[in-house]
Design a protein around this motif. Structure first.
Motif, short mmCIF file in Angstrom:
data_model
loop_
_atom_site.label_atom_id
_atom_site.label_comp_id
_atom_site.label_asym_id
_atom_site.label_seq_id
_atom_site.Cartn_x
_atom_site.Cartn_y
_atom_site.Cartn_z
N GLY A 201 -36.89 -27.51 -6.87
CA GLY A 201 -36.79 -28.61 -7.81
C GLY A 201 -35.33 -29.04 -7.95
O GLY A 201 -34.41 -28.32 -7.52
N ASP A 202 -35.10 -30.19 -8.53
CA ASP A 202 -33.74 -30.68 -8.70
C ASP A 202 -32.88 -29.66 -9.44
O ASP A 202 -33.21 -29.21 -10.54
CB ASP A 202 -33.73 -31.99 -9.49
CG ASP A 202 -34.34 -33.15 -8.71
OD1 ASP A 202 -34.68 -32.94 -7.53
OD2 ASP A 202 -34.48 -34.25 -9.27
N ASN A 203 -31.77 -29.25 -8.78
CA ASN A 203 -30.78 -28.31 -9.34
C ASN A 203 -31.36 -26.93 -9.63
O ASN A 203 -30.72 -26.12 -10.30
CB ASN A 203 -30.13 -28.90 -10.60
CG ASN A 203 -29.42 -30.21 -10.31
OD1 ASN A 203 -28.65 -30.30 -9.36
ND2 ASN A 203 -29.68 -31.23 -11.11
N GLU A 204 -32.55 -26.65 -9.12
CA GLU A 204 -33.13 -25.31 -9.22
C GLU A 204 -32.41 -24.37 -8.25
O GLU A 204 -31.93 -24.80 -7.20
CB GLU A 204 -34.61 -25.36 -8.90
CG GLU A 204 -35.33 -24.02 -8.97
CD GLU A 204 -36.78 -24.10 -8.51
OE1 GLU A 204 -37.43 -23.05 -8.43
OE2 GLU A 204 -37.25 -25.23 -8.22
N GLN A 205 -32.32 -23.09 -8.58
CA GLN A 205 -31.65 -22.11 -7.73
C GLN A 205 -32.66 -21.17 -7.09
O GLN A 205 -33.65 -20.79 -7.72
CB GLN A 205 -30.63 -21.31 -8.54
CG GLN A 205 -29.51 -22.15 -9.12
CD GLN A 205 -28.48 -21.32 -9.87
OE1 GLN A 205 -28.49 -20.08 -9.80
NE2 GLN A 205 -27.58 -21.97 -10.58
#
Length: 450
Positions: A201-205
């Protein structure tokens, strides 16, 4: 049967609200065109990766296995032709809803529900969809109401339309062959790293993984000012399929203060977390998380520099992250895939050994902790790479012992040589407290006797 399905569809249309009615799939998505169902001759293809996307049948099969309302854990790629359009792209909502299949005459369709435009952004301008367009869609899928496989609203986007990709809006397309599984013994190549990052996901690590490649370009070399470096790596050292290593730390997972620097053409293994970074421009960039990765090894055009290189290329690598443990899990007995067991003991110490995610993932051995090793065959040598935390090399101040073999220390490496047995004990013999008293194992390479 078809009449019954039409009746069910009519009831659904009569009872749903205006906004939810459009969620109901087309009533004519029935195999065959008569009261008798006609078996399809089409086959599921693909594995859901960019290199080998699902077709509509495989996407339906994959999504149908999810629980009702469950979303897929990662993004998948689906390829097909647009066979009908429910909502085309508009500037009002920025997404579109349509069906794809292998061909215009296919009876097996997959529902793309409110997908974003090229570049994983809301539509503002560009080519509108037409029936017959070939698309690749990337995103999460769900089994809506337990009976309608579809993409998750605004969590999928068109990766390409008739070959036109998001490269027109920023990030180049991911091509090439993905290799590796992200472990130390089988690191990701740049293609696989890009694919994993873009599936987030967006900006997920991500979890901690290993990536191997050759430096293709350098934005910032290591310096004492910031202690990190930024560069690209690829399989062959060219800009093809390169992966962006952003602000990575130096060997030993510490900030750079001194040592040999990187150059284009050097071979590296990087360990750390990945992310799909999305900034204010809305363009996704696969990269490492700043200061959450480090150089595990650096090979200078044929010459090696520290960091855990193993003399024996056939050594069995023990990676603490490979056992699926959660942070601060107390360690008991772990069985390696070859059958060797590691049994951890608190001994006479005050604190029991445990797995920690910090430092890239370590087995943390406190004073008087030990590991009983019962190997499937006699062991020749063991090479242990330890964590370096705040400039402290966590090798128990060189107070590590073994019941067989000779123990030596150099930088962040502990070597136990000439063991000659399949049963022996490694112990942290320190009697003090604090970080320096700990033996933090980042990896262990076991070389068996021939």
């Amino acid at each position: 049967m078809k009449k019954i399905l039409y009746s069910i569809f009519a009831i659904a249309m009569a009872t749903c609200t205006f906004t939810s009615c459009e969620d109901v799939p087309e009533p004519y998505d029935i195999p065959g065109g008569s009261g008798e169902e006609t078996p399809s001759t089409e086959e599921p293809t693909g594995d859901g990766t960019l290199a080998n996307p699902f077709n509509a049948i495989a996407a339906n099969e994959y999504t149908s296995k999810l629980a009702s309302g469950e979303e897929s854990a990662t993004d998948i790629y689906i390829k097909g032709k647009v066979v009908s359009i429910k909502e085309n792209f508009t500037t009002q909502f920025g997404n579109a809803a349509f069906y794809i299949a292998d061909t215009e005459t296919s009876t097996n369709k997959f529902y793309i529900f409110r997908a974003l435009y090229l570049g994983n952004k809301k539509y503002t301008s560009g080519d509108l969809l037409k029936e017959g367009d070939e698309v690749v869609v990337c995103g999460k899928v769900t089994n809506y109401m337990g009976n309608t496989p579809e993409t998750v609203q605004n969590k999928a986007y068109i990766y390409s339309i008739n070959g036109k990709t998001s490269s027109e809006g920023g990030q180049p397309p991911i091509t090439g062959e993905a290799k590796g599984d992200g472990t130390l013994e089988n690191p990701f190549n740049s293609v696989a790293a890009n694919q994993l990052a873009m599936s987030l996901g967006d900006n997920e690590q991500s979890e901690v993984v290993y990536i191997k490649g050759k430096i293709s370009s350098i934005k910032e070399t290591f310096s004492t000012q910031f202690g990190n470096a930024t560069f690209n790596i690829s399989d062959d050292g060219t800009t093809n399929n390169q992966f962006y290593v952003f602000r990575t730390l130096y060997l030993g997972n510490v900030k750079y203060t001194e040592g040999e620097n990187i150059a284009v053409g050097d071979d590296v293994v990087v360990c750390g977390k990945l992310t799909k970074y999305v900034g204010t421009q809305g363009i996704p960039t696969p990269e490492t998380v700043p200061n959450e990765s480090y150089l595990y090894s650096l090979t200078k055009n044929g010459g090696s520099t520290g960091g855990g290189d193993i003399d024996d290329p056939n050594a069995f690598i023990v990676d603490p992250n490979s056992f699926g443990l959660t942070n601060q899990t107390l360690l008991t007995t772990l069985t390696l895939t070859d059958g060797t067991t590691l049994t951890f003991s608190k001994g006479d110490g005050a604190t029991a050994p445990a797995y920690y995610t910090g430092g890239g993932g370590t087995f943390r051995m406190y004073p008087q902790n030990s590991i009983d090793i019962n190997a499937v065959k006699p062991v020749k040598d063991i090479t242990v790479t330890v964590d370096v935390y705040n400039n402290i090399t966590c090798n128990a101040e060189e107070k590590v012992t073994c019941t067989s073999g000779n123990v030596s220390f150099k930088d962040n490496i502990v070597k136990i040589e000439s063991i000659g047995n399949n049963k022996f004990v490694i112990k942290n013999a320190h009697e003090g407290k604090g970080t320096a008293s700990q033996f933090r194992i980042k990896s262990m390479a076991i070389s068996y006797a021939e």
